[in-house]
Write an enzyme that holds these catalytic residues in place. Structure first.
Site: not given
Lengths: 410, 142
Positions: B50-51
């Site tokens: 996600c990051q």
């Protein structure tokens, strides 16, 4: 108010927010993730607690004392919101579950207004919540999904809009303030263009309502939406303002209790505004407590909040530039207190992790705006966002913690 | 063996009293790890992210153990990935599937691995178990 008086006035605010007076990993919390959600003043927390201690009853039924009392408090918030937004009619205020819910509601009730070949417009800067529902609607109705590009400096390309946005446009949806960059957009110009084209104008005010006053009459858009939790209110509550004649004309969103006038086995007629759009038991305690956030913002004064946050942003931006390799996105004059940046050669997630260890809460990543970062040629940023209760000392702590993090990572 | 490797990591981290030293060590591990080539860091090896992104490559070696190579675009995640790889690398599919992975919580870097979606570590461990299941099935069918 001069800057010293303002700083002094704002400094006192912090004591009203219990969550800010704590340590994390043994360090004082420096909360700079306000664009994600703001902390809540004691009066909002007290109001929620008081509701359940004294007033809990289902609203709009009116059969007993508590039901009447909670209904009155619930509706008082609607009146306060109508006043805050300068709405002509209080029934134009619809309570939703949040900004995302408001957009989903709009993209559903506007479905029959869109025909094959029509255009639905957004901007490249949108939060996914004001992007995906419109993209899906366009697909469903075989309409054309279009967007106003963003320039590398983090602003709308209005020249493109002037050329391309014509009378095929049926819906134009955009944010007032960018959540990822903090840019305050020239909404007046885009509203005028969209109105000239005869489109429905939807404005996402989630990142605006905590920083400056909004006058829905003056702005001449059709729909305006935001979340309570980004202006010191409870989570799980959003507001949708719509022009009365439109909300009266458009179909209901969810079906069930509260939103009906009469139900029989042969058919159902729907209730008048705002109840037509408020089926089921709402988030009563949040609505009631939200009136405390509204009065908090009014008492502090959004012009004071913005001036203070802006001074913190300027100070932080200047200090940040001292760090080698710092890249500031949307380094503009017209911004709310959002500092979005990267340090060359370092991943934003690494900076976020090390800042967290030092008590500094920021957001890292794409901030739910992937098209925006694609345009800027990266995948995300570190975002420090300021609220009225932040202080210049916290800016210093943040910069010192950032320098330490960068040193460790290089 | 997996348990022994975990104990070694826990002991190693017990030396660090300051959060900074702990993270400096993780960053060092991230820098030292061989990782994958840019050509290998493609979507088919991407396990999550996600990051920060995590890529993982696994193969069954002739001696019956699993070879793991991995990488991440964030250096701290890369260091954590290096730890995960060191624990599972050169172990048999059977031992990997039977392992109780607890060192992440014990060294106090990831408070709850299964809920840490953002750095991709949970997805990485899940992917390793998936590979182990497939390799084990291959071994049985041979």
């Amino acid at each position: 108010m001069d800057n010293d008086t303002l700083q002094h006035k704002m400094r006192e605010l912090k004591t009203q927010f219990p969550a800010l007076n704590q340590t994390v990993y043994g360090r004082p919390l420096v909360y700079l993730d306000n664009a994600a959600t703001t902390q809540k003043p004691q009066r909002v927390i007290d109001s929620i607690s008081e509701y359940y201690s004294k007033w809990n009853a289902n609203i709009h039924r009116g059969a007993h004392y508590l039901a009447n009392a909670s209904t009155e408090k619930f509706e008082a918030t609607r009146t306060a919101l109508a006043e805050m937004l300068h709405a002509n009619f209080r029934e134009e205020i619809i309570f939703t579950q949040g900004s995302t819910d408001s957009v989903n509601m709009l993209s559903t009730i506007l479905e029959n207004e869109v025909n094959e070949g029509d255009e639905i417009w957004v901007t490249e800067m949108e939060h996914h919540a004001n992007f995906v529902p419109w993209q899906v609607l366009a697909e469903k109705k075989k309409a054309v999904f279009r967007y106003i590009p963003m320039t590398p400096s983090g602003e709308w390309d209005l020249e493109y809009a002037k050329k391309e946005l014509g009378n095929k446009a049926k819906i134009v949806a955009f944010n007032y303030v960018s959540n990822a960059l903090g840019t305050i957009n020239p909404v007046h110009e885009l509203i005028a263009l969209a109105k000239n084209a005869g489109a429905y104008v939807v404005v996402d005010g989630a990142q605006a309502v905590g920083h400056f006053n909004i006058n829905v009459q003056e702005l001449n858009f059709d729909f305006f939406l935001f979340s309570a939790h980004k202006m010191y209110g409870p989570t799980g509550l959003g507001v949708l303002w719509g022009r009365r004649e439109l909300l009266e004309k458009l179909p209901p969103y969810r079906y069930g209790g509260e939103m009906i006038k009469k139900v029989s086995v042969t058919g159902t007629t729907f209730n008048i505004l705002p109840f037509k759009y408020e089926s089921g038991t709402p988030n009563i305690e949040a609505v009631i407590a939200f009136s405390e956030s509204i009065s908090f913002c009014k008492e502090v004064g959004r012009e004071n909040m913005h001036a203070h946050e802006y001074s913190l942003l300027k100070a932080a931006t200047e200090r940040l530039k001292e760090i080698e390799g710092a890249v500031v996105y949307a380094d503009l004059q017209n911004k709310v207190g959002v500092l979005s940046f990267n340090i060359e050669g370092i991943h934003s997630a690494d900076i976020g992790t090390l800042l967290d260890q030092q008590g500094v809460a920021v957001r890292t990543g794409h901030h739910c705006t992937q098209p925006l970062w694609e345009k800027l040629g990266t995948t995300g940023s570190v975002r420090a966002s300021f609220a009225c209760y932040n202080t210049i000392e916290e800016v210093e702590l943040f910069i010192e913690a950032l320098k330490k993090s960068v040193n460790m990572l290089r | 063996m997996i348990e022994q490797k975990q104990q070694e990591i826990i002991e190693e981290f017990a030396f660090f009293e300051e959060w900074m030293h702990k993270y400096e060590h993780i960053i060092e591990l991230g820098k030292e790890m061989k990782g994958l080539t840019d050509d290998e860091k493609k979507d088919d090896l991407l396990v999550a992210g996600c990051q920060s992104k995590v890529w993982l490559k696994a193969s069954l070696q002739e001696n019956g153990t699993v070879n793991l190579e991995a990488d991440s675009d964030a250096i701290i995640t890369r260091g954590l990935v290096a730890l995960v790889v060191s624990v599972f690398d050169n172990e048999t599919p059977q031992d990997i599937l039977n392992a109780n992975i607890h060192f992440m919580n014990d060294i106090g870097l990831v408070s709850n691995l299964s809920q840490t979606r953002s750095n991709g570590l949970a997805a990485m461990v899940k992917q390793i178990l998936l590979y182990a299941t497939v390799f084990q099935a291959q071994q049985k069918s041979n």
